[in-house]
Design a protein around this motif. Structure first.
Motif, mmCIF file in Angstrom:
data_model
loop_
_atom_site.group_PDB
_atom_site.id
_atom_site.type_symbol
_atom_site.label_atom_id
_atom_site.label_comp_id
_atom_site.label_asym_id
_atom_site.label_seq_id
_atom_site.Cartn_x
_atom_site.Cartn_y
_atom_site.Cartn_z
ATOM 1 N N LEU A 1 0.825 -1.206 0.000
ATOM 2 C CA LEU A 1 0.000 0.000 0.000
ATOM 3 C C LEU A 1 0.863 1.261 0.000
ATOM 4 C CD1 LEU A 1 -2.793 1.375 0.283
ATOM 5 C CD2 LEU A 1 -2.532 1.140 2.778
ATOM 6 N N GLN A 2 1.998 1.217 0.688
ATOM 7 C CA GLN A 2 2.868 2.401 0.765
ATOM 8 C C GLN A 2 3.277 2.901 -0.616
ATOM 9 O OE1 GLN A 2 3.151 -0.314 2.626
ATOM 10 N NE2 GLN A 2 4.250 0.030 4.538
ATOM 11 N N PHE A 3 3.450 1.975 -1.566
ATOM 12 C CA PHE A 3 3.847 2.388 -2.910
ATOM 13 C C PHE A 3 2.754 3.238 -3.554
ATOM 14 C CE2 PHE A 3 3.270 1.463 -7.471
ATOM 15 C CZ PHE A 3 4.382 2.123 -7.964
ATOM 16 N N TYR A 4 1.505 2.810 -3.434
ATOM 17 C CA TYR A 4 0.407 3.537 -4.067
ATOM 18 C C TYR A 4 0.136 4.861 -3.360
ATOM 19 C CZ TYR A 4 -0.167 -0.864 -6.485
ATOM 20 O OH TYR A 4 0.067 -1.968 -7.256
ATOM 21 N N VAL A 5 0.322 4.877 -2.042
ATOM 22 C CA VAL A 5 0.201 6.144 -1.306
ATOM 23 C C VAL A 5 1.307 7.090 -1.735
ATOM 24 C CG1 VAL A 5 0.284 7.217 0.975
ATOM 25 C CG2 VAL A 5 -0.930 5.047 0.671
ATOM 26 N N HIS A 6 2.520 6.566 -1.832
ATOM 27 C CA HIS A 6 3.678 7.364 -2.248
ATOM 28 C C HIS A 6 3.453 7.958 -3.641
ATOM 29 C CE1 HIS A 6 7.886 8.564 -2.533
ATOM 30 N NE2 HIS A 6 8.023 7.864 -3.631
ATOM 31 N N ARG A 7 2.961 7.141 -4.559
ATOM 32 C CA ARG A 7 2.742 7.595 -5.939
ATOM 33 C C ARG A 7 1.622 8.620 -6.018
ATOM 34 N NH1 ARG A 7 0.968 3.260 -10.429
ATOM 35 N NH2 ARG A 7 -0.931 3.398 -9.186
ATOM 36 N N SER A 8 0.523 8.386 -5.310
ATOM 37 C CA SER A 8 -0.609 9.320 -5.356
ATOM 38 C C SER A 8 -0.305 10.617 -4.622
ATOM 39 C CB SER A 8 -1.852 8.656 -4.743
ATOM 40 O OG SER A 8 -2.191 7.486 -5.446
ATOM 41 N N PHE A 9 0.382 10.488 -3.485
ATOM 42 C CA PHE A 9 0.714 11.662 -2.681
ATOM 43 C C PHE A 9 1.657 12.605 -3.420
ATOM 44 C CE2 PHE A 9 2.819 13.468 1.311
ATOM 45 C CZ PHE A 9 1.744 14.322 1.574
ATOM 46 N N SER A 10 2.429 12.043 -4.368
ATOM 47 C CA SER A 10 3.357 12.874 -5.138
ATOM 48 C C SER A 10 2.614 13.927 -5.960
ATOM 49 C CB SER A 10 4.213 11.997 -6.058
ATOM 50 O OG SER A 10 3.408 11.339 -7.023
ATOM 51 N N ILE A 11 1.391 13.617 -6.364
ATOM 52 C CA ILE A 11 0.588 14.592 -7.119
ATOM 53 C C ILE A 11 0.249 15.776 -6.222
ATOM 54 C CG2 ILE A 11 -1.588 14.958 -8.363
ATOM 55 C CD1 ILE A 11 -1.532 11.952 -9.052
ATOM 56 N N ALA A 12 -0.154 15.484 -4.976
ATOM 57 C CA ALA A 12 -0.472 16.546 -4.025
ATOM 58 C C ALA A 12 0.769 17.393 -3.724
ATOM 59 C CB ALA A 12 -1.033 15.942 -2.740
ATOM 60 N N VAL A 13 1.926 16.735 -3.586
ATOM 61 C CA VAL A 13 3.177 17.458 -3.331
ATOM 62 C C VAL A 13 3.509 18.377 -4.492
ATOM 63 C CG1 VAL A 13 5.679 17.186 -3.029
ATOM 64 C CG2 VAL A 13 4.098 15.689 -1.793
ATOM 65 N N LEU A 14 3.337 17.888 -5.705
ATOM 66 C CA LEU A 14 3.609 18.693 -6.895
ATOM 67 C C LEU A 14 2.694 19.911 -6.958
ATOM 68 C CD1 LEU A 14 5.043 19.056 -9.625
ATOM 69 C CD2 LEU A 14 3.292 17.581 -10.642
ATOM 70 N N LEU A 15 1.404 19.713 -6.740
ATOM 71 C CA LEU A 15 0.442 20.816 -6.792
ATOM 72 C C LEU A 15 0.719 21.846 -5.691
ATOM 73 C CD1 LEU A 15 -2.859 18.843 -7.548
ATOM 74 C CD2 LEU A 15 -1.523 20.256 -9.131
ATOM 75 N N LEU A 16 1.064 21.371 -4.517
ATOM 76 C CA LEU A 16 1.363 22.267 -3.399
ATOM 77 C C LEU A 16 2.550 23.172 -3.720
ATOM 78 C CD1 LEU A 16 1.127 23.194 -0.426
ATOM 79 C CD2 LEU A 16 2.544 21.222 0.192
ATOM 80 N N ASN A 17 3.602 22.588 -4.272
ATOM 81 C CA ASN A 17 4.787 23.379 -4.587
ATOM 82 C C ASN A 17 4.570 24.304 -5.779
ATOM 83 O OD1 ASN A 17 7.333 22.573 -2.882
ATOM 84 N ND2 ASN A 17 6.170 20.689 -3.199
#
Length: 348
Positions: free
Chosen positions: A257-273
């Motif tokens: 599950l950590q892989f899919y959280v890591h991959r999806s969360f990267s979108i939020a990190v990108l948008l935030l920055n």
């Protein structure tokens, strides 16, 4: 205290920071090449200060002198010389003791020297932080916090060295590798704080009601992403031990599950920055390091996609890890700059 002394301190802090990042890069290369057990003992390597280059150097030989602590591989296990002695024509078991920390007894010269360079870089980084701590005592009367933090960094580096030993003794236990990475990021943050606190010229940067909060969130998000990425990497390491180093297309099969959280969360990190950059540009706040944040984000995205879609091309893993650590450091320094601008604005 003279301006020259402050500049010397900052230069030393910057050199220490570069060396710490080199240690992170070396660690990433160690993991990419599977060289973590290249030196099965610590702090020496097979009992040597300068590691062997050929398997024959680790084989028991007649009429050869051995020093206490030197290691040979016998019957697929490590044997340690009890004292200084010279061998005769026959192997005498009483001169040797079994290595008790673990039972890993493999010699690969490439792995050994990659791990040795990693340790050497760590030693240089530790020496740089020790010099920094000595220089910091000039700040004792003016800024006690600088001296205390510099000493704390030395202690943290010592703890890192101890962690490195426990990682080896545990034969690369995943949890200990993660803690090792967390400590490296904390040391980076402390060095950046020292560099910021001892700057001589304050830039004219503007305060913004949301900027500090956004940077706190961005720094924390990057930190969490690195933790998740480390856990994904642990899964990949375990998978490699099952399917082999050549079956790269299978490394993410059955990912946790950590892989899919890591991959999806990267979108939020990108948008935030991206939103962070938008506010800095729109209101001309004066934080040019945001350009580095965007470049490092691009490197993160490209290397992450390369690993997933192109089956871990060469160097994609260390590039992904190092760019993430650099991203965290850049965001943290931006946070320090924004906090200082906010504080200066309040005192006007």
């Amino acid at each position: 205290m003279g301006h020259r002394m402050e500049e010397r301190f900052r230069r030393t802090a910057k050199k220490a920071l570069v060396l710490v990042y080199l240690v992170i890069a070396a660690g990433a290369i160690v993991r990419m090449t599977g060289s973590g057990m290249g030196c099965p003992d610590w702090p020496k390597c097979f009992g040597y200060y300068i590691p062997p280059t050929d398997a024959s150097e680790l084989q028991w030989s007649p009429n050869k002198s051995y020093r206490k602590g030197q290691v040979v591989i016998m019957d697929e296990s490590l044997k340690v010389a009890k004292n200084d002695f010279s061998t005769t024509l026959d192997y005498k078991a009483e001169n040797w003791a079994p290595y008790t920390k673990h039972d890993y007894a493999v010699f690969n010269p490439w792995h050994t020297w990659i791990e040795f360079v990693n340790r050497l870089t760590g030693a240089l980084a530790g020496l740089a932080t020790l010099v920094l701590a000595i220089l910091s005592f000039r700040f004792w009367k003016k800024q006690k916090s600088v001296t205390l933090l510099a000493v704390l960094i030395v202690l943290a580096m010592g703890f890192q060295a101890w962690l490195g030993a426990t990682v080896v003794y545990s034969v690369l236990e995943p949890v200990k590798i993660t803690v090792h990475m967390v400590m490296a990021l904390l040391i980076v943050a402390m060095l950046l704080y020292l560099i910021h606190q001892t700057r001589t010229v304050s830039k004219q940067q503007k305060s913004d009601s949301m900027l500090t909060g956004l940077l706190w969130t961005a720094s924390l998000a990057s930190f969490l992403q690195i933790l998740l990425g480390t856990q994904v990497r642990q899964f990949v390491d375990e998978k490699i031990s099952v399917v082999g180093e050549t079956a790269k297309q299978l490394w993410l099969e059955g990912a946790p599950l950590q892989f899919y959280v890591h991959r999806s969360f990267s979108i939020a990190v990108l948008l935030l920055n991206l939103y962070l950059a938008y506010r800095i540009y729109k209101y001309s706040l004066g934080y040019p390091k945001i350009n580095w944040v965007l470049l490092l984000l691009l490197m993160e995205v490209v290397s992450g996609m390369a690993m997933y879609y192109f089956d871990f091309p060469f160097s994609s893993q260390p590039l992904h890890m190092v760019s993430a650590a650099l991203l965290f450091g850049t965001q943290f320094y931006l946070l320090l700059e924004a906090s200082n601008a906010k504080k200066s604005h309040k005192t006007l």
